[in-house]
Design a protein around this motif. Structure first.
Motif, PDB file in Angstrom:
ATOM      1  N   ILE A 101      48.525  48.213 115.554  1.00  0.00           N
ATOM      2  CA  ILE A 101      48.730  49.614 115.188  1.00  0.00           C
ATOM      3  C   ILE A 101      50.187  49.980 115.440  1.00  0.00           C
ATOM      4  O   ILE A 101      50.695  49.813 116.548  1.00  0.00           O
ATOM      5  CB  ILE A 101      47.777  50.545 115.961  1.00  0.00           C
ATOM      6  N   VAL A 102      50.848  50.470 114.387  1.00  0.00           N
ATOM      7  CA  VAL A 102      52.251  50.861 114.481  1.00  0.00           C
ATOM      8  C   VAL A 102      52.425  52.378 114.338  1.00  0.00           C
ATOM      9  O   VAL A 102      53.480  52.918 114.664  1.00  0.00           O
ATOM     10  CB  VAL A 102      53.113  50.131 113.430  1.00  0.00           C
ATOM     11  N   ALA A 103      51.385  53.041 113.833  1.00  0.00           N
ATOM     12  CA  ALA A 103      51.450  54.486 113.629  1.00  0.00           C
ATOM     13  C   ALA A 103      50.042  55.025 113.415  1.00  0.00           C
ATOM     14  O   ALA A 103      49.083  54.264 113.271  1.00  0.00           O
ATOM     15  CB  ALA A 103      52.324  54.819 112.424  1.00  0.00           C
ATOM     16  N   ILE A 104      49.959  56.338 113.390  1.00  0.00           N
ATOM     17  CA  ILE A 104      48.704  57.052 113.180  1.00  0.00           C
ATOM     18  C   ILE A 104      48.964  58.134 112.130  1.00  0.00           C
ATOM     19  O   ILE A 104      49.974  58.829 112.204  1.00  0.00           O
ATOM     20  CB  ILE A 104      48.246  57.734 114.495  1.00  0.00           C
ATOM     21  N   LEU A 105      48.065  58.253 111.163  1.00  0.00           N
ATOM     22  CA  LEU A 105      48.060  59.410 110.260  1.00  0.00           C
ATOM     23  C   LEU A 105      47.082  60.414 110.841  1.00  0.00           C
ATOM     24  O   LEU A 105      45.923  60.085 111.107  1.00  0.00           O
ATOM     25  CB  LEU A 105      47.626  59.007 108.846  1.00  0.00           C
ATOM     26  N   ASP A 106      47.549  61.629 111.031  1.00  0.00           N
ATOM     27  CA  ASP A 106      46.727  62.702 111.605  1.00  0.00           C
ATOM     28  C   ASP A 106      46.655  63.830 110.588  1.00  0.00           C
ATOM     29  O   ASP A 106      47.684  64.312 110.116  1.00  0.00           O
ATOM     30  CB  ASP A 106      47.376  63.187 112.906  1.00  0.00           C
ATOM     31  N   VAL A 107      45.434  64.230 110.229  1.00  0.00           N
ATOM     32  CA  VAL A 107      45.241  65.326 109.277  1.00  0.00           C
ATOM     33  C   VAL A 107      44.291  66.339 109.917  1.00  0.00           C
ATOM     34  O   VAL A 107      43.188  65.986 110.323  1.00  0.00           O
ATOM     35  CB  VAL A 107      44.663  64.818 107.936  1.00  0.00           C
ATOM     36  N   ASP A 108      44.738  67.579 109.984  1.00  0.00           N
ATOM     37  CA  ASP A 108      43.952  68.662 110.571  1.00  0.00           C
ATOM     38  C   ASP A 108      43.604  69.691 109.505  1.00  0.00           C
ATOM     39  O   ASP A 108      44.386  69.934 108.594  1.00  0.00           O
ATOM     40  CB  ASP A 108      44.753  69.387 111.659  1.00  0.00           C
ATOM     41  N   SER A 109      42.451  70.320 109.685  1.00  0.00           N
ATOM     42  CA  SER A 109      42.023  71.391 108.806  1.00  0.00           C
ATOM     43  C   SER A 109      41.728  72.646 109.616  1.00  0.00           C
ATOM     44  O   SER A 109      41.310  72.557 110.770  1.00  0.00           O
ATOM     45  CB  SER A 109      40.758  70.979 108.045  1.00  0.00           C
TER      46      SER A 109
END
Length: 160
Positions: free
Chosen positions: A126-134
């Motif tokens: 894992i090199v990064a995280i995509l974070d999506v909030d609503s």
């Protein structure tokens, strides 16, 4: 050169099907990671108008804020902490219908109600995280998970 995004005016599934090839085309040939992540976050924001969309990059034992669209965000998140740190630790996508019910949730904004977090891997790490909030409860489902995983797999292979 001006860039243009074609946004489908139909189902969530169709929006992803139209968006993903455009994001891939936008990033292909561009070697700068920040530019690619910034345009990806913007394309997701323009298509779905989610409350917050961004990337956290792995630096040692922390996630550090990268390009994003939305209100000011938490700058650093420890391994295993909150939804993002938990997705990193568990090495899996997390769909959280109600962030207030998630043990240890880090409230960068009280307006965030649901969340999906997708790890980005390069060579299995894992090199990064995509974070999506609503701002709505229970806003993410299997359709989001499938297509955002596809996007993150591509980003990990082609942009990192």
């Amino acid at each position: 050169m001006a860039e243009e995004l074609l946004i489908a005016q139909s189902s969530k599934e169709e929006k992803y099907r139209v968006l993903l090839p455009q994001v891939k085309a936008l990033c292909t040939g561009e070697p700068n990671l920040v530019a690619n992540l910034a345009n990806t976050a913007s394309a997701l924001k323009m298509t779905f108008d989610f409350f917050w969309i961004g990337f956290y990059l792995v630096e040692n034992d922390e996630l550090v804020l990268g390009p994003f669209q939305g209100p000011i965000a938490c700058t650093r998140i420890a391994f295993g902490k909150g939804v993002c740190g938990s997705a990193w630790k568990q090495n899996e996508t997390l769909v959280v219908p109600d962030v207030d019910a998630f043990p240890g949730h880090i409230a960068c904004s009280s307006d965030s109600k649901s969340e999906i977090v997708v790890p980005i891997r390069k060579n299995g790490q894992i090199v990064a995280i995509l974070d999506v909030d609503s701002a709505a409860l229970n806003d993410f489902d299997q359709v989001d998970a499938i297509h955002l995983n596809e996007l993150c797999e591509w980003l990990g292979t082609h942009c990192f």
